[in-house]
Motif scaffolding. Structure first.
Motif, PDB file in Angstrom:
ATOM      1  N   GLU A 197       0.824  -1.212   0.000  1.00 22.23           N
ATOM      2  CA  GLU A 197       0.000   0.000   0.000  1.00 22.23           C
ATOM      3  C   GLU A 197       0.856   1.258   0.000  1.00 22.23           C
ATOM      4  O   GLU A 197       0.540   2.229  -0.695  1.00 22.23           O
ATOM      5  N   TYR A 249      -1.221   6.984   0.575  1.00 20.86           N
ATOM      6  CA  TYR A 249      -0.030   6.942   1.432  1.00 20.86           C
ATOM      7  C   TYR A 249       1.166   7.651   0.802  1.00 20.86           C
ATOM      8  O   TYR A 249       2.310   7.367   1.161  1.00 20.86           O
ATOM      9  N   TYR A 303       1.526   5.806   8.767  1.00 20.84           N
ATOM     10  CA  TYR A 303       0.666   4.926   7.962  1.00 20.84           C
ATOM     11  C   TYR A 303      -0.616   4.605   8.737  1.00 20.84           C
ATOM     12  O   TYR A 303      -1.726   4.713   8.209  1.00 20.84           O
ATOM     13  N   THR A 315      -2.892   7.622   9.112  1.00 20.43           N
ATOM     14  CA  THR A 315      -3.606   7.882   7.857  1.00 20.43           C
ATOM     15  C   THR A 315      -4.820   6.971   7.742  1.00 20.43           C
ATOM     16  O   THR A 315      -5.915   7.416   7.368  1.00 20.43           O
ATOM     17  N   ASN A 316      -4.640   5.711   8.078  1.00 21.72           N
ATOM     18  CA  ASN A 316      -5.767   4.770   8.023  1.00 21.72           C
ATOM     19  C   ASN A 316      -6.915   5.223   8.916  1.00 21.72           C
ATOM     20  O   ASN A 316      -8.071   5.244   8.493  1.00 21.72           O
ATOM     21  N   TYR A 355      -8.860   8.200   7.688  1.00 23.54           N
ATOM     22  CA  TYR A 355      -9.721   7.909   6.539  1.00 23.54           C
ATOM     23  C   TYR A 355     -10.666   6.731   6.802  1.00 23.54           C
ATOM     24  O   TYR A 355     -11.182   6.123   5.872  1.00 23.54           O
ATOM     25  N   LEU A 393     -10.162   3.756   7.753  1.00 24.25           N
ATOM     26  CA  LEU A 393      -9.676   2.447   7.327  1.00 24.25           C
ATOM     27  C   LEU A 393      -9.094   1.755   8.552  1.00 24.25           C
ATOM     28  O   LEU A 393      -8.567   2.402   9.449  1.00 24.25           O
ATOM     29  N   SER A 394      -9.176   0.462   8.576  1.00 22.49           N
ATOM     30  CA  SER A 394      -8.752  -0.264   9.767  1.00 22.49           C
ATOM     31  C   SER A 394      -7.287  -0.668   9.707  1.00 22.49           C
ATOM     32  O   SER A 394      -6.763  -1.015   8.650  1.00 22.49           O
ATOM     33  N   ASN A 395      -6.658  -0.616  10.858  1.00 16.49           N
ATOM     34  CA  ASN A 395      -5.312  -1.159  11.015  1.00 16.49           C
ATOM     35  C   ASN A 395      -5.359  -2.603  11.510  1.00 16.49           C
ATOM     36  O   ASN A 395      -4.328  -3.194  11.795  1.00 16.49           O
ATOM     37  N   HIS A 398      -5.682  -5.901  10.305  1.00 17.15           N
ATOM     38  CA  HIS A 398      -5.606  -6.620   9.030  1.00 17.15           C
ATOM     39  C   HIS A 398      -5.882  -8.108   9.207  1.00 17.15           C
ATOM     40  O   HIS A 398      -5.313  -8.938   8.509  1.00 17.15           O
ATOM     41  N   SER A 452      -7.171  -4.130   1.011  1.00 16.38           N
ATOM     42  CA  SER A 452      -8.360  -3.418   1.471  1.00 16.38           C
ATOM     43  C   SER A 452      -9.342  -3.235   0.327  1.00 16.38           C
ATOM     44  O   SER A 452      -8.956  -2.906  -0.794  1.00 16.38           O
ATOM     45  N   HIS A 458      -9.658   0.785  -0.962  1.00 16.97           N
ATOM     46  CA  HIS A 458      -8.776   1.524  -1.863  1.00 16.97           C
ATOM     47  C   HIS A 458      -9.264   1.419  -3.297  1.00 16.97           C
ATOM     48  O   HIS A 458      -9.708   0.377  -3.743  1.00 16.97           O
TER      49      HIS A 458
END
Length: 201
Positions: A10, A17, A52, A55-56, A59, A61-63, A65, A197, A200
């Motif tokens: 990513e 990113y 990183y 940023t997730n 926005y 977005l989940s860290n 994974h 993800s 994206h």
């Protein structure tokens, strides 16, 4: 619970990113750092990885994974822990937004926006509507709104702090449970990783 292979991909290929990639480029001195070089930077410069992750969260977005464990296929001995892991993962995804620094949260931006609106309204009422006789009442209302905004910001800041601490505790517990299940040969952590993800473009 980051899939580092996904993180590297990513950073190298997803425009979201780009700032993180620029940091990697500055550190390595290369325009197109290799996967190994990105991995090394992430290990030696933890701030890049934090950027990183930040940023997730910014926005939505989940860290996390990891996908939920299909515990129906597991033995009874493993099933209870797997269910606990799934519950923890759901909770972590839900409160992950509180890992963001409160000072950089949208809540604080909202509070400031409301206060600017109130300030301009105060000026409008006093100057444009010629309500100078009422100006102290209007300024008093503005001062009261500042006090309410301050109180609300402190309340939300405390909520961020409490939830962040809870997140970290549950995160560590979940990692420990996954390690236990892996040692008991119930699952392989590598099989739980989400490779990419859907968010994206």
């Amino acid at each position: 619970m980051l899939n580092m292979e996904r993180v590297i991909t990513e950073i190298q290929s997803v425009g979201l990113y780009d700032l993180v990639l620029q940091d990697v480029q500055n550190i390595t001195g290369k325009e197109k750092p290799s996967r190994e070089e990105v991995a090394k930077v992430l290990k030696t410069h933890p701030q890049v990885l934090r950027d990183y992750m930040q940023t997730n969260v910014e926005y939505n977005l989940s860290n996390i994974h990891l996908k939920d464990i299909d515990f129906e296929t597991l033995d009874e001995a493993c099933r209870q822990k797997a269910k606990r892991i799934n519950d923890n993962l759901m909770l972590l995804r839900d409160i992950e937004k509180f890992t963001l620094d409160f000072e950089q949260s949208s809540t604080l931006v909202f509070i400031f926006s409301v206060e600017f609106f109130v300030l301009f309204s105060v000026q409008y009422f006093i100057v444009l509507l010629d309500l100078k006789a009422w100006q102290w009442w209007i300024y008093g209302l503005f001062a009261l709104s500042i006090a309410v905004a301050y109180w609300y910001a402190k309340k939300v800041q405390k909520r961020y702090k409490v939830n962040k601490a809870h997140y970290e505790k549950v995160y560590e517990e979940t990692l420990a449970l996954i390690d236990i299940l892996e040692k008991e040969a119930c699952l392989k952590k590598a099989d739980l990783y989400i490779e990419a993800s859907d968010e994206h473009i």
